[in-house]
Design an enzyme around this catalytic site. Structure first.
Site, PDB file in Angstrom:
ATOM      1  N   TYR A 102       0.795  -1.161  -0.092  1.00 37.01           N
ATOM      2  CA  TYR A 102       0.140   0.357  -0.085  1.00 37.01           C
ATOM      3  C   TYR A 102       1.216   1.071   0.050  1.00 37.01           C
ATOM      4  O   TYR A 102       0.587   2.181   0.140  1.00 37.01           O
ATOM      5  CB  TYR A 102      -0.921   0.214   1.375  1.00 37.01           C
ATOM      6  CG  TYR A 102      -1.281  -0.719   1.259  1.00 37.01           C
ATOM      7  CD1 TYR A 102      -2.163  -2.208   0.516  1.00 37.01           C
ATOM      8  CD2 TYR A 102      -2.519  -1.615   2.482  1.00 37.01           C
ATOM      9  CE1 TYR A 102      -2.717  -3.287   0.255  1.00 37.01           C
ATOM     10  CE2 TYR A 102      -3.397  -2.491   2.265  1.00 37.01           C
ATOM     11  CZ  TYR A 102      -3.637  -3.282   1.786  1.00 37.01           C
ATOM     12  OH  TYR A 102      -4.546  -4.718   1.935  1.00 37.01           O
ATOM     13  N   HIS A 122       1.164 -11.615   2.136  1.00 38.12           N
ATOM     14  CA  HIS A 122      -0.158 -10.480   0.833  1.00 38.12           C
ATOM     15  C   HIS A 122      -0.469 -11.864  -0.042  1.00 38.12           C
ATOM     16  O   HIS A 122      -1.590 -11.992  -0.299  1.00 38.12           O
ATOM     17  CB  HIS A 122       0.679  -9.692   0.486  1.00 38.12           C
ATOM     18  CG  HIS A 122      -0.083  -8.470   0.209  1.00 38.12           C
ATOM     19  ND1 HIS A 122      -0.089  -7.108   0.359  1.00 38.12           N
ATOM     20  CD2 HIS A 122      -1.266  -8.498   0.442  1.00 38.12           C
ATOM     21  CE1 HIS A 122      -1.143  -6.898   0.296  1.00 38.12           C
ATOM     22  NE2 HIS A 122      -2.288  -6.939  -0.127  1.00 38.12           N
TER      23      HIS A 122
END
Length: 289
Positions: free
Chosen positions: A57, A123
């Protein structure tokens, strides 16, 4: 909690390792550094205690600083400490190099400035079996060294969960964070995780607003005198999931967590389950080799 905070924001779920996690958290995906700073500050002021971040992010530094600034500020009227805030981050990519993953975890901890990370996830399952299992070993050692409190995975499909559990992990995963909502119910993955005592965290629980006007959603929102978004959030909570609705707007942050006043009937939950159309709003690595 803030005086007007929805009570649900104080609610926590106990995981398989005995530690607890906030049931509703603020997702920081697709937020610029400035947006993340603003959203974290607003979320904490409103009563949110869980924040979901990731290396991918590119806002870990801003999220961590916003948490630290809030804790040190006059707005922290309750005297909250670091341990009252639940902070998640995620490894951008699995590696066959154990040392590379350990370095990457240490970097996330350092960048956040929070001293440790409550939950650290792989992730995605990309990279292949060797990279997945090597990366998991690095997470286990990071738990031992106090860099992270607990470890989990994200976007893992049935085969990836079974592969990890078959490796007899010293630290079992407590979370699998996947896209889940009534239009993508992920029943197979959820059943596999339940079998291994892995809690599901639902990202994109509002289906990124793609189905807010669906007749069944509209009908149930009317029936329960709530908003369409609240139907989505409540569905996930009634299925025992942790939910991560993302918003940069304070009124939406409050709305998303204000679902204590009603219970969806079993019949209506089943009707929502039946809306499944495998709707993927972003990416779906759950079948990756």
């Amino acid at each position: 909690m803030a005086s007007n905070a929805p009570p649900l924001l104080a609610s926590r779920l106990t995981l398989a390792n005995g530690l607890t996690i906030p049931r509703v958290q603020l997702g920081l995906y697709m937020m610029s550094g400035k947006e993340a700073t603003r959203s974290v500050k607003a979320g904490l002021s409103l009563g949110y205690r869980g924040l979901d971040c990731a290396q991918m992010y590119h806002n870990e530094r801003q999220a961590g600083k916003a948490i630290r600034d809030f804790l040190a500020s006059a707005e922290n009227t309750q005297g909250l400490k670091r341990e009252d805030i639940f902070y998640t981050s995620k490894l951008a990519s699995n590696e066959t190099s154990y040392d590379a993953v350990r370095r990457s975890i240490k970097e996330s901890v350092a960048v956040s400035g929070l001293g440790y990370i409550d939950l650290f996830l792989l992730h995605s399952p990309y990279g292949g079996k060797t990279a997945r299992l090597t990366s998991w070993k690095a997470l286990e050692d990071a738990v031992d060294d106090g860099e992270i409190k607990m470890a989990g995975v994200s976007n893992y499909g049935v085969a990836h969960i079974e592969e990890l559990m078959a490796s007899n992990p010293r630290v079992p995963p407590v979370i699998n964070q996947i896209e889940v909502h009534p239009f993508n119910t992920q029943t197979g993955i959820r059943e596999t995780c339940a079998k291994h005592n892995i809690t599901i965290e639902a990202y994109a629980p509002l289906a990124r607003a793609m189905r807010m006007k669906h007749p069944k959603i509209v009908e149930l929102a009317k029936k329960y005198s709530c908003t369409p978004a609240q139907v989505f959030v409540k569905w996930g909570l009634q299925h025992g999931m942790v939910t991560l609705p993302k918003s940069t707007r304070q009124e939406r942050m409050i709305e998303n967590a204000s679902v204590d006043g009603f219970e969806i009937s079993d019949e209506d939950v089943a009707a929502l389950d039946a809306l499944d159309e495998r709707l993927v709003t972003d990416w779906d690595p759950t079948e990756a080799p």
